[in-house]
Design a protein around this motif. Structure first.
Motif, PDB file in Angstrom:
ATOM      1  N   ALA A 136      39.525   4.050   8.810  1.00 43.73           N
ATOM      2  CA  ALA A 136      39.881   4.536   7.465  1.00 43.73           C
ATOM      3  C   ALA A 136      38.707   5.382   6.959  1.00 43.73           C
ATOM      4  CB  ALA A 136      40.143   3.371   6.535  1.00 43.73           C
ATOM      5  N   LYS A 137      39.015   6.582   6.554  1.00 40.74           N
ATOM      6  CA  LYS A 137      37.936   7.504   6.172  1.00 40.74           C
ATOM      7  C   LYS A 137      38.173   7.980   4.743  1.00 40.74           C
ATOM      8  CE  LYS A 137      35.302  11.345   8.188  1.00 40.74           C
ATOM      9  NZ  LYS A 137      35.189  12.224   7.057  1.00 40.74           N
ATOM     10  N   ILE A 138      37.135   7.819   3.905  1.00 41.47           N
ATOM     11  CA  ILE A 138      37.196   8.243   2.499  1.00 41.47           C
ATOM     12  C   ILE A 138      36.067   9.250   2.259  1.00 41.47           C
ATOM     13  CG2 ILE A 138      37.073   7.515   0.095  1.00 41.47           C
ATOM     14  CD1 ILE A 138      37.983   4.743   0.987  1.00 41.47           C
ATOM     15  N   THR A 139      36.481  10.400   1.766  1.00 43.88           N
ATOM     16  CA  THR A 139      35.485  11.464   1.508  1.00 43.88           C
ATOM     17  C   THR A 139      35.576  11.892   0.045  1.00 43.88           C
ATOM     18  OG1 THR A 139      35.740  12.282   3.775  1.00 43.88           O
ATOM     19  CG2 THR A 139      34.726  13.755   2.174  1.00 43.88           C
ATOM     20  N   ARG A 140      34.396  12.029  -0.561  1.00 45.62           N
ATOM     21  CA  ARG A 140      34.350  12.475  -1.963  1.00 45.62           C
ATOM     22  C   ARG A 140      33.542  13.763  -2.050  1.00 45.62           C
ATOM     23  NH1 ARG A 140      31.521   9.348  -7.107  1.00 45.62           N
ATOM     24  NH2 ARG A 140      32.332  10.739  -8.736  1.00 45.62           N
ATOM     25  N   ASP A 141      34.072  14.746  -2.772  1.00 41.97           N
ATOM     26  CA  ASP A 141      33.395  16.036  -2.949  1.00 41.97           C
ATOM     27  C   ASP A 141      32.294  15.886  -4.006  1.00 41.97           C
ATOM     28  OD1 ASP A 141      32.558  18.607  -3.275  1.00 41.97           O
ATOM     29  OD2 ASP A 141      34.544  19.470  -3.592  1.00 41.97           O
ATOM     30  N   LEU A 142      31.026  16.019  -3.569  1.00 43.03           N
ATOM     31  CA  LEU A 142      29.889  15.903  -4.481  1.00 43.03           C
ATOM     32  C   LEU A 142      29.132  17.225  -4.600  1.00 43.03           C
ATOM     33  CD1 LEU A 142      28.393  12.449  -3.395  1.00 43.03           C
ATOM     34  CD2 LEU A 142      29.970  12.937  -5.280  1.00 43.03           C
ATOM     35  N   THR A 143      29.825  18.326  -4.367  1.00 38.97           N
ATOM     36  CA  THR A 143      29.156  19.632  -4.366  1.00 38.97           C
ATOM     37  C   THR A 143      28.491  19.918  -5.715  1.00 38.97           C
ATOM     38  OG1 THR A 143      30.811  20.443  -2.813  1.00 38.97           O
ATOM     39  CG2 THR A 143      29.439  22.086  -3.917  1.00 38.97           C
ATOM     40  N   ASP A 144      29.208  19.650  -6.813  1.00 39.35           N
ATOM     41  CA  ASP A 144      28.625  19.938  -8.137  1.00 39.35           C
ATOM     42  C   ASP A 144      27.345  19.147  -8.364  1.00 39.35           C
ATOM     43  OD1 ASP A 144      30.636  21.688  -8.644  1.00 39.35           O
ATOM     44  OD2 ASP A 144      31.841  20.282  -9.832  1.00 39.35           O
ATOM     45  N   ARG A 145      27.388  17.856  -7.995  1.00 41.30           N
ATOM     46  CA  ARG A 145      26.196  17.031  -8.156  1.00 41.30           C
ATOM     47  C   ARG A 145      25.052  17.520  -7.276  1.00 41.30           C
ATOM     48  NH1 ARG A 145      25.587  11.162  -5.704  1.00 41.30           N
ATOM     49  NH2 ARG A 145      24.704  12.522  -4.090  1.00 41.30           N
ATOM     50  N   LYS A 146      25.425  17.887  -6.031  1.00 39.99           N
ATOM     51  CA  LYS A 146      24.428  18.370  -5.094  1.00 39.99           C
ATOM     52  C   LYS A 146      23.764  19.640  -5.623  1.00 39.99           C
ATOM     53  CE  LYS A 146      22.157  18.682  -1.168  1.00 39.99           C
ATOM     54  NZ  LYS A 146      21.062  17.743  -0.842  1.00 39.99           N
ATOM     55  N   MET A 147      24.594  20.552  -6.141  1.00 37.35           N
ATOM     56  CA  MET A 147      24.050  21.796  -6.653  1.00 37.35           C
ATOM     57  C   MET A 147      23.144  21.542  -7.868  1.00 37.35           C
ATOM     58  SD  MET A 147      25.041  23.906  -4.484  1.00 37.35           S
ATOM     59  CE  MET A 147      24.362  25.360  -5.291  1.00 37.35           C
ATOM     60  N   ALA A 148      23.576  20.583  -8.692  1.00 40.68           N
ATOM     61  CA  ALA A 148      22.742  20.233  -9.850  1.00 40.68           C
ATOM     62  C   ALA A 148      21.403  19.662  -9.395  1.00 40.68           C
ATOM     63  CB  ALA A 148      23.474  19.239 -10.751  1.00 40.68           C
ATOM     64  N   GLU A 149      21.470  18.797  -8.360  1.00 40.97           N
ATOM     65  CA  GLU A 149      20.239  18.212  -7.829  1.00 40.97           C
ATOM     66  C   GLU A 149      19.344  19.289  -7.218  1.00 40.97           C
ATOM     67  OE1 GLU A 149      21.492  15.259  -5.076  1.00 40.97           O
ATOM     68  OE2 GLU A 149      21.917  13.744  -6.631  1.00 40.97           O
TER      69      GLU A 149
END
Length: 639
Positions: free
Chosen positions: A120-133
């Motif tokens: 079972a694979k769950i993926t969450r898009d964290l691009t906005d957070r990554k870019m903010a970081e």
């Protein structure tokens, strides 16, 4: 189909509907080899694939080329099998080829018998957070580079207790400490001992905590022990909850700017003092001039009256007393003129050593037995250009002040040494060659306020009736008129030094002397033109001349005097006042010289005035004058 089978099918359908309704997470299943066999709406939304496009494909297609080449997809599955879960973050690839940063969780799915069914694979898009970081990280890096690149400011952080937690190159340059020497130390180490004792470091932090910021300017210490003037700002740094995290501290070395400001203020003060002294000098000179006119009248009339009252001793005593009072007024006006730099000076080359030795006896008697006198003179001192009598009087004035400052006794040192002031020198004295004649006492000295006013006319610290307050102002005016400088140095409890900076006499300098011993008896009866706008002075001068046997013609202005020449009046000698309205005595003399080139002219003046051309060579009759002075200068002029 049994009821249990129906129930299970219903539950599975509900679960699939729930999974498919989630749009913020990509939730899908992969078989043991990594092949995708389910796909929800969230996976479709941020990975871009339709279910029909992706079912049956290997999940590694979401990885970047670099990660696939490095074997990351298989390592993720192996970790999930080995540890029961894989969790991590990294870049993934959408259908359109763009990258996004995601958080991934892979859980292995086993059958009841322990057989691996898939993942079972769950993926969450964290691009906005990554870019903010990344943006924050970049900003922090840029800020760090900025702070580390600043060398004109000491910028560093303090813990809530006041200990240094970081240190920039500016701090190292200004304060002299390396980061290893100072990080972890309490910031109070930069304060002066007296400020630490007074609790200034803690007060700065308390103010920053209470008001959000502390700012001031004061002295700080470098590593080598030297002091510098610092402009300091301390800001309290707080977290989102308001908790105190520490302090940001910025220090700037403003020593040069402070010194420049002090120098500017000192220059302004000197300019103000000079302007004040000039204004007072002009006022004093004007007053002295008017007094000299009055004293000329009083002394002239007393002199004539003394010849006519006979030998009555009572009347003679009254006249003598009145004359002495008028002469005391003459002394006072002379002091005022000396301060105003408008006295008549008879300058000549003066040997300082010989002059002081010549009046040592008088100085000893003036100072008294309780005060010692020591002289220190450099060898081969050059002669100075001065008025001998006035210089002796100046030394006597200074010696008297020194005596009054040492009521219990003490010592006086009189010294002289050559000084050269260059053009570029930052000196209160103009460029040139001087002899500095100084008198130093061991008296009580003066505080700053007294020292600042010491040379003001009529300022005195002595009791009522014990001094006019003109002694030092007279010395100041006399030295300034010579082209030198009078400097007072004093500190309360440490005595006073008075310095007379006297210009060295040019080898061509000649003493200007007046022949006051001419025999007036050989002067024949003259027709004398007297010009003065003051009727009292005009009358007094006329009476003195008539008493000497001369014929007098008078005029109250230059224009009236010239009219007499036009009328053919016979004139053998002209005596004219210098300070007259519309046409001065010098202007009148110039006009008369054009009419009568050989006519003797005498300039009468209440104070020394700067004259140019032929007028500067004419004999002067200083006011107030006696009949003897008048007769002598007439005899000199008629040679």
């Amino acid at each position: 189909m049994t009821d249990n089978t129906k129930t299970a099918a219903t539950e599975e359908m509900r679960f699939r509907l729930l999974i498919d309704a989630v749009v913020d997470y990509a939730i899908y299943m992969i078989d043991p080899t990594g092949i995708i066999n389910s796909w929800n709406s969230g996976a479709k939304r941020f990975k871009g694939y339709e279910e029909a496009e992706i079912i049956g494909e290997h999940f590694s297609r979401f990885y970047t080329d670099e990660d696939r080449a490095a074997g990351l997809p298989q390592r993720a599955l192996d970790t999930a099998i080995r540890e029961g879960r894989f969790e991590g973050e990294g870049w993934r690839v959408r259908k359109d080829g763009t990258h996004f940063w995601c958080h991934v969780v892979i859980d292995p799915i086993f059958s009841p018998s322990g057989q691996l069914l898939g993942f079972a694979k769950i993926t969450r898009d964290l691009t906005d957070r990554k870019m903010a970081e990344e943006t924050l990280k970049q900003s922090e890096q840029q800020f760090s580079l900025l702070v580390q690149g600043v060398t004109d400011y000491a910028i560093y952080m303090l813990s809530p207790e006041g200990r240094v937690t970081n240190w920039n190159p500016g701090a190292q340059r200004i304060k002299g400490y390396t980061p290893e020497e100072v990080i972890g130390q309490h910031f109070s180490m930069f304060y002066t001992p007296e400020d630490r004792e007074a609790g200034e470091p803690q007060r700065a932090l308390e103010t920053a905590v209470r008001e959000g910021r502390f700012e001031n300017k004061s002295w700080r210490m470098r590593k080598d022990g030297t002091r510098f003037m610092a402009h300091v700002v301390v800001d309290a740094i707080r977290g989102e909850t308001g908790a105190l995290l520490g302090f940001a501290k910025i220090t700037r070395d403003v020593t040069e700017a402070t010194q420049a400001q002090l120098a500017l203020e000192k220059t302004r003060e000197a300019l103000f003092q000079a302007q004040k002294m000039q204004a007072i000098g002009q006022l004093s000179g004007g007053i002295a001039h008017d007094f000299n006119n009055l004293l000329t009248v009083i002394l002239g009339n007393l002199e004539i009256l003394g010849k006519r009252v006979g030998d009555d001793p009572k009347v003679s005593r009254l006249l003598e007393n009145a004359t002495q009072g008028a002469l005391r007024g003459v002394s006072l006006t002379q002091r005022m003129l000396a301060f105003a730099r408008r006295q008549e000076l008879k300058t000549e080359p003066v040997n300082i050593t010989q002059l002081v030795q010549g009046i040592t006896g008088l100085l000893r008697s003036s100072l008294g037995p309780g005060i010692t006198i020591e002289t220190r003179f450099a060898e081969d001192l050059e002669a100075v250009l001065a008025d001998t009598n006035q210089l002796e009087l100046a030394l006597l004035n200074l010696a008297t002040n020194a005596r009054d400052a040492m009521p219990e006794g003490g010592g006086v040192i009189i010294s002289a040494q050559p000084e050269v002031v260059l053009e570029q020198a930052h000196s209160p004295v103009a460029a040139g060659r001087y002899v500095c004649l100084s008198l130093t006492d061991t008296g009580e000295g003066m505080d700053e306020a007294t020292l600042a006013s010491a040379m003001d006319p009529f300022f005195t610290t002595k009791g009522l009736g014990k001094g006019t307050g003109l002694g030092l102002s007279m010395v100041h005016g006399f030295i300034e008129q010579l082209g030198g400088r009078f400097i007072l140095k004093s500190e309360k409890g440490h005595g006073t030094t008075a310095e007379l900076w006297l210009p060295v006499a040019d080898h061509r300098a000649q003493a200007r002397t007046e022949n006051t011993t001419a025999d007036s008896t050989c002067v024949p009866r003259l027709s004398v033109l007297v010009v003065d706008d003051d009727s009292l002075v005009l009358t007094s001068t006329t009476l003195l001349l008539e008493d000497l046997g001369h014929r007098v013609v008078s005029a109250v202005s230059g224009a009236q005097a010239l009219a007499l020449f036009d009328e053919g009046e016979v004139i053998d000698l002209m005596i004219t006042d210098m300070a007259m309205p519309q046409m001065s005595g010098a202007q009148l003399a110039h006009a008369v010289r054009l009419l009568k080139p050989d006519l003797p002219i005498i300039l009468a003046t209440g104070y020394a005035e700067r004259l140019e051309g032929f007028a500067a060579e004419l004999p002067r009759l200083p006011k107030p004058f006696t009949q003897l002075n008048l007769a002598a200068i007439i005899a000199q002029s008629m040679k």
